[in-house]
Motif scaffolding. Structure first.
Motif, PDB file in Angstrom:
ATOM      1  N   GLY A   1      23.286 -24.023 -23.218  1.00 36.33           N
ATOM      2  CA  GLY A   1      23.745 -23.496 -21.754  1.00 36.33           C
ATOM      3  C   GLY A   1      22.884 -22.608 -21.290  1.00 36.33           C
ATOM      4  N   GLY A   2      23.228 -22.248 -19.883  1.00 35.48           N
ATOM      5  CA  GLY A   2      21.819 -21.519 -19.422  1.00 35.48           C
ATOM      6  C   GLY A   2      22.643 -20.196 -18.586  1.00 35.48           C
ATOM      7  N   ILE A   3      21.721 -19.116 -18.728  1.00 29.28           N
ATOM      8  CA  ILE A   3      22.252 -17.809 -18.008  1.00 29.28           C
ATOM      9  C   ILE A   3      21.367 -17.673 -16.859  1.00 29.28           C
ATOM     10  N   GLU A   4      21.851 -17.457 -15.733  1.00 25.91           N
ATOM     11  CA  GLU A   4      21.182 -17.180 -14.616  1.00 25.91           C
ATOM     12  C   GLU A   4      21.222 -16.074 -13.745  1.00 25.91           C
ATOM     13  N   PHE A   5      20.349 -15.073 -13.537  1.00 30.21           N
ATOM     14  CA  PHE A   5      20.469 -13.797 -12.544  1.00 30.21           C
ATOM     15  C   PHE A   5      20.028 -13.887 -11.317  1.00 30.21           C
ATOM     16  N   THR A   6      20.714 -13.504 -10.260  1.00 30.36           N
ATOM     17  CA  THR A   6      20.270 -13.578  -8.869  1.00 30.36           C
ATOM     18  C   THR A   6      19.735 -11.966  -8.845  1.00 30.36           C
ATOM     19  N   PRO A   7      18.702 -11.770  -8.034  1.00 27.52           N
ATOM     20  CA  PRO A   7      18.210 -10.272  -7.786  1.00 27.52           C
ATOM     21  C   PRO A   7      19.235  -9.577  -6.933  1.00 27.52           C
ATOM     22  N   ILE A   8      19.158  -8.438  -6.871  1.00 29.40           N
ATOM     23  CA  ILE A   8      19.973  -7.689  -6.151  1.00 29.40           C
ATOM     24  C   ILE A   8      19.833  -7.654  -4.536  1.00 29.40           C
ATOM     25  N   ALA A   9      20.827  -7.538  -3.695  1.00 29.16           N
ATOM     26  CA  ALA A   9      20.483  -7.391  -2.208  1.00 29.16           C
ATOM     27  C   ALA A   9      21.311  -6.336  -1.997  1.00 29.16           C
ATOM     28  N   PRO A  10      20.972  -5.032  -1.977  1.00 30.61           N
ATOM     29  CA  PRO A  10      21.534  -3.965  -1.655  1.00 30.61           C
ATOM     30  C   PRO A  10      21.963  -3.685  -0.121  1.00 30.61           C
ATOM     31  N   SER A  11      22.541  -2.657   0.097  1.00 30.03           N
ATOM     32  CA  SER A  11      22.814  -2.356   1.530  1.00 30.03           C
ATOM     33  C   SER A  11      21.465  -1.545   1.975  1.00 30.03           C
ATOM     34  N   LEU A  12      21.535  -0.835   3.200  1.00 29.78           N
ATOM     35  CA  LEU A  12      20.392  -0.003   3.469  1.00 29.78           C
ATOM     36  C   LEU A  12      19.813   0.798   2.718  1.00 29.78           C
ATOM     37  N   LEU A  13      20.867   1.507   1.879  1.00 27.84           N
ATOM     38  CA  LEU A  13      20.190   2.697   0.958  1.00 27.84           C
ATOM     39  C   LEU A  13      21.438   2.614  -0.138  1.00 27.84           C
ATOM     40  N   GLU A  14      21.016   2.556  -1.424  1.00 33.69           N
ATOM     41  CA  GLU A  14      22.072   2.708  -2.515  1.00 33.69           C
ATOM     42  C   GLU A  14      21.331   3.894  -3.535  1.00 33.69           C
ATOM     43  N   ALA A  15      22.249   4.450  -4.178  1.00 30.71           N
ATOM     44  CA  ALA A  15      21.933   5.301  -5.431  1.00 30.71           C
ATOM     45  C   ALA A  15      23.013   5.127  -6.342  1.00 30.71           C
ATOM     46  N   ALA A  16      22.618   4.908  -7.544  1.00 28.29           N
ATOM     47  CA  ALA A  16      23.576   4.867  -8.531  1.00 28.29           C
ATOM     48  C   ALA A  16      23.152   5.783  -9.790  1.00 28.29           C
ATOM     49  N   LEU A  17      24.081   6.364 -10.505  1.00 26.79           N
ATOM     50  CA  LEU A  17      23.902   7.174 -11.777  1.00 26.79           C
ATOM     51  C   LEU A  17      25.148   6.861 -12.705  1.00 26.79           C
ATOM     52  N   GLU A  18      24.575   6.896 -13.790  1.00 27.23           N
ATOM     53  CA  GLU A  18      25.825   6.631 -15.160  1.00 27.23           C
ATOM     54  C   GLU A  18      25.480   7.678 -16.253  1.00 27.23           C
ATOM     55  N   ILE A  19      26.139   8.168 -16.608  1.00 25.87           N
ATOM     56  CA  ILE A  19      25.982   9.275 -17.861  1.00 25.87           C
ATOM     57  C   ILE A  19      27.147   9.063 -18.999  1.00 25.87           C
ATOM     58  N   ASN A  20      26.595   8.757 -20.047  1.00 19.11           N
ATOM     59  CA  ASN A  20      27.550   8.745 -21.228  1.00 19.11           C
ATOM     60  C   ASN A  20      26.882   9.686 -22.331  1.00 19.11           C
ATOM     61  N   LEU A  21      27.710   9.560 -23.802  1.00 19.24           N
ATOM     62  CA  LEU A  21      27.429  10.515 -24.775  1.00 19.24           C
ATOM     63  C   LEU A  21      26.135  10.103 -25.461  1.00 19.24           C
ATOM     64  N   THR A  22      25.358   9.065 -25.067  1.00 28.15           N
ATOM     65  CA  THR A  22      24.191   8.763 -25.869  1.00 28.15           C
ATOM     66  C   THR A  22      23.098   8.909 -24.741  1.00 28.15           C
ATOM     67  N   GLY A  23      23.226   9.028 -23.373  1.00 29.37           N
ATOM     68  CA  GLY A  23      22.047   9.198 -22.615  1.00 29.37           C
ATOM     69  C   GLY A  23      22.507   8.970 -21.185  1.00 29.37           C
ATOM     70  N   ALA A  24      21.714   8.438 -20.188  1.00 32.44           N
ATOM     71  CA  ALA A  24      21.865   8.405 -18.621  1.00 32.44           C
ATOM     72  C   ALA A  24      21.019   7.102 -18.163  1.00 32.44           C
ATOM     73  N   VAL A  25      21.501   6.902 -16.980  1.00 34.64           N
ATOM     74  CA  VAL A  25      20.681   5.689 -16.502  1.00 34.64           C
ATOM     75  C   VAL A  25      20.812   5.842 -15.081  1.00 34.64           C
ATOM     76  N   GLY A  26      19.674   5.795 -14.181  1.00 38.39           N
ATOM     77  CA  GLY A  26      19.985   6.012 -12.722  1.00 38.39           C
ATOM     78  C   GLY A  26      19.052   5.020 -11.848  1.00 38.39           C
ATOM     79  N   ALA A  27      19.359   4.786 -10.862  1.00 38.75           N
ATOM     80  CA  ALA A  27      18.438   3.901  -9.640  1.00 38.75           C
ATOM     81  C   ALA A  27      18.669   4.129  -8.237  1.00 38.75           C
ATOM     82  N   LEU A  28      17.578   3.976  -7.589  1.00 41.10           N
ATOM     83  CA  LEU A  28      17.689   3.946  -6.097  1.00 41.10           C
ATOM     84  C   LEU A  28      17.278   2.627  -5.636  1.00 41.10           C
ATOM     85  N   MET A  29      18.153   2.314  -4.792  1.00 46.39           N
ATOM     86  CA  MET A  29      17.876   0.616  -4.140  1.00 46.39           C
ATOM     87  C   MET A  29      18.112   0.644  -2.554  1.00 46.39           C
TER      88      MET A  29
END
Length: 671
Positions: free
Chosen positions: A160-188
């Motif tokens: 089979g096949g797996i296809e990803f489409t690039p992000i299309a955010p709104s004017l400005l977005e910020a995301a942050l995720e924290i768990n017991l092993t670390g964290a990830v953050g992004a600005l879009m």
């Protein structure tokens, strides 16, 4: 959306058979996705119907809300893309010898899958392996998992096949995720001004690298798979720029780079333990694409460049501090992929009572180059090995809308693997690699018995050409007579029924059977690695999915997948292939902005401790229980998730996924 599909969507909309905005997944920022066939039809905005002039009438859309033989998902709210994919029925997770998490789709491994981001293939020419976690979650806007061929533009792999489409955010977005092993953050950031539009995102991740489970204390040899082998810190950036070219086309350019150090398992259950660490790892990709549409011909042309590389260091001890023994070394690998593809589709011909017909042609060519430099310290040696090859794939096909409720697909493909050269300064005898050519076909039909009941059938001969690594390993030694590898060939039959008796209930059942010939396997004889073809295997199974609700804010989704994987030539089960996967999601929304969900997932794991054993060892099963509270607002969303994974034997042996309890808190601001 590809121009040919824009034409079809416009035709259906003009006939009053679909409505703009029919969507799936999280479309708050991923855009509207219209599902009419097995194409990945993600769009950054609602479809504009005045792009092309529409003449077709009387075409009926599929009664189901998603294409047959496919799973769709919106923007992932997860630290890992693998976490998202592994929650899909009949998609299983594993870990490779490189320490990267891999997915197995219906029994087929990553080498046998087609994985693309924005149309760019992500596999490497050397070994065909790229962990999907290599693509950061903040790059993904939507995606689709297709399980069967439907047309020439699919270009799916054996599994089979797996296809990803690039992000299309709104004017400005910020995301942050924290768990017991670390964290990830992004600005879009995303914006459109006149004919121009652009997207930019940047993010980073950090991990302490400790285990969640304290159920056992590993020995130095069992250190493989432990995340405390190295801290993980990484950064990534991605951007795209596009411009509409009037009513006839669009130009798009995109580029991205991601990097992070990575710890990998040592050789568990091997005689010589080595302590590895990937100190550097990266992917860089660049692509430009031109889409065009006329009244007679639609299509797109794309050119890309992908560079993947890493640095591997082998140490003497578990704390990875010294390199004094003969086994210590430092290796630098690099894979380059230059490619282009052209997709063409004709206008839809009106055949009167015979329905509508259009033709497609897909052509792809790739130049792949691999280079490895290894420095050993005792004694001091420097080994340089490089190889290159040219690959092409040509797929013509037709789509015939025979009746308002019957649609047929047919396509063929010709594939070539032209070996250009190889060099290794440590070997006195050079040998020429083999060039291979092969081909196949695919046939499919979708039939709607009624707006509530649909049926699909797929028949295909699919194949996979050997990788450069398999080509090198195909000989006991370079002085022997050359033994060419054949392409892996899969004869596939799949059938799916979808039934929607009520607006709040749907059921799908899929059965499939793969007869695989000339599977490429690796064995070691007297300390020499050798690749060879084994005769035949069978991968067959059954998938079921049931959706209920929402009644008074309550909904239930259950899915079960069964896989039968057997080596017919050796008369034993195929190792590394799980047999059962059961998933259930219960959600409740007392308010439009508040959702409570409970997820349970069970997966049996059949695998041997020593992979050369013919009799598999059952390591038990994994069970994941996940509870989440999510709150959605117009400009702010937040979630808290608690998960508990129970499978200490599996984690002790292979390192992923880690058992134990984890708590995750995430938030997203979008303006």
């Amino acid at each position: 959306m590809k121009p040919s599909r824009v034409f079809l969507c416009a035709a259906l909309a003009s006939a009053g058979l679909i409505m703009p905005g029919q969507a799936f997944g999280d479309t708050s920022s991923a855009g509207t996705v219209l599902i009419l066939d097995d194409e990945d039809t993600a769009s950054a905005k609602v479809l504009e119907l005045d792009i092309v002039e529409v003449h077709a009438k009387g075409i009926a859309a599929q009664p189901s809300s998603k294409p047959l033989f496919a799973q769709t998902f919106g923007r992932p709210q997860a630290l890992s893309i693998n976490d998202l994919l592994e929650s899909t029925p009949n998609v299983y997770g594993d870990v490779s010898s490189k320490g990267t998490r891999q997915v197995i789709v219906r029994g087929f491994e990553m080498r046998q899958l087609s994985v693309r981001f924005a149309g760019i293939p992500l596999d490497t020419g050397y070994d065909g392996m790229t962990g999907l976690d290599a693509i950061p979650a903040n790059w993904i806007g939507a995606g689709q998992i297709r399980f069967a061929d439907a047309g020439p533009t699919d270009a799916t792999g054996m599994g089979g096949g797996i296809e990803f489409t690039p992000i299309a955010p709104s004017l400005l977005e910020a995301a942050l995720e924290i768990n017991l092993t670390g964290a990830v953050g992004a600005l879009m950031h995303g914006m459109q001004h006149g004919p121009w539009s652009w997207v930019a995102t940047a993010g980073g991740n950090y991990s302490e690298g400790f285990r969640l489970s304290r159920s056992f204390t590993p020995t130095a040899q069992e250190d493989g798979g432990l995340r405390d082998a190295s801290d993980k810190r990484g950064v990534n950036a991605f951007g795209s720029l596009s411009r509409k070219l009037g009513n006839w086309g669009e130009w798009k350019f995109l580029a991205g780079h991601t990097q992070a150090p990575r710890g990998v398992p040592t050789g568990i259950d091997t005689e010589n333990y080595r302590y590895w660490r990937f100190t550097k790892w990266h992917i860089t990709l660049v692509s430009t694409e031109l889409s065009f549409a006329s009244r007679c011909l639609f299509g797109q042309a794309q050119v890309w460049f992908v560079n993947q590389g890493n640095t591997l260091r082998a140490f003497d001890n578990a704390d990875r501090s010294t390199q004094t023994l003969p086994a210590a070394s430092t290796s630098v690998w690099r894979d380059d992929d230059y490619g282009f593809q052209i997709d063409l589709s004709t206008m839809t011909w009106d055949l009167g009572a015979a329905g509508f017909l259009d033709a497609q042609l897909r052509t792809e060519m790739r130049y792949q180059q691999h280079e490895a430099v290894t420095d050993t310290f005792h004694p001091v040696t420097n080994t340089v090995a490089d190889s290159s090859r040219l690959m092409f794939d040509i797929r013509p096909g037709v789509t015939w809308q025979l009746r308002h409720n019957l649609r047929l697909f047919a396509s063929g493909h010709a594939t070539g693997n032209v070996e250009l050269g190889s060099h290794n300064n440590a070997k006195t005898t050079e040998f020429r690699m083999q060039s291979l050519y092969n081909g196949g076909f695919s046939f499919g039909t979708d039939y709607a018995f009624s707006p509530k009941l649909g049926f699909g059938l797929r028949v295909a001969r699919r194949l996979r050409m050997p990788t450069l690594k398999e080509q090198f390993d195909r000989l006991p030694n370079s002085a022997s007579v050359q033994i060419p590898l054949n392409a892996e060939v899969s004869w596939n039959v799949s059938g799916e029924i979808r039934w929607r008796p009520f607006s709040k209930m749907s059921l799908s059942v899929t059965g499939y059977n793969h007869e695989v010939r000339d599977i490429i396997a690796i064995r070691t004889i007297d300390g020499i690695r050798q690749a060879y073809n084994i005769a035949e295997a069978r991968l067959a199974g059954l998938d079921t999915t049931l959706l209920l609700g929402s009644w008074y804010g309550l909904s239930l989704e259950t899915a079960y997948g069964y896989l039968y994987a057997y080596d017919l030539s050796a008369d034993h089960v195929l190792n590394d292939r799980p047999a059962h996967n059961l998933r259930a999601i219960l959600s409740y929304s007392p308010l439009p902005s508040l959702t409570l969900s409970l997820t349970g997932q069970y997966e049996s794991k059949r695998r041997t401790e020593v992979q050369r054993l013919s009799n598999p060892v059952w390591l038990g099963a994994i069970f994941l229980l996940d509870a989440e509270v999510a709150w959605q607002h117009e400009s702010f969303s937040a979630y808290i998730r608690a998960s508990n994974l129970l499978d200490y034997n599996y984690a002790r042996t292979f390192g992923y996924p880690e058992p134990g309890f984890n708590l995750t808190v995430g938030a997203r601001i979008h303006l």
